[in-house]
Design an enzyme around this catalytic site. Sequence first.
Site: not given
Length: 162
Positions: A9, A88, A96
Amino acid sequence: MTANVLVLCTHNSARSVLAEAMFNHWAKKQGIDAKAFSAGAAPSGRVHPQALAALKAAGVDTSSLSSKNMDLFAEAGAPAMRVVITVCDSAAAQPCPMWPGAPVRVHWSYSDPSAAPEQEQSQHFELTRQAIAYRMLQLVQLPFAELDNKTLQTLVQRIGES
């Protein structure tokens, strides 16, 4: 071999921490060799007090919880993840790093309980904890060692739809 799960998140202060704690709570309670971690792209540096309060009220250990940067889990020597879950919407949209272990990636969207009016936050955190706890209980019971990534992906996505 321990099945590792990473929950992301953006600020790693509420939803991802709730998920980490609930997954580890269920794994320990059921004697399952699995461990969850949580992190964020822009960690706040603190766990939200209402997240800690909701977990403590449910009898969940909070002693090892902290707000961490997700890059820690992409470094050499980091535990290989089997599953990476974003909780989220903003974290799901962010790039990422390459995770060790080529994990399955899924997104389970939860509203931010810290966005609720202050007088309602306690209730929102508890409801979020309960919703996450339900999914984490299902997740921790998956036979990780027996599943290929395609099957695991399907099962983890189904849990997120329940």
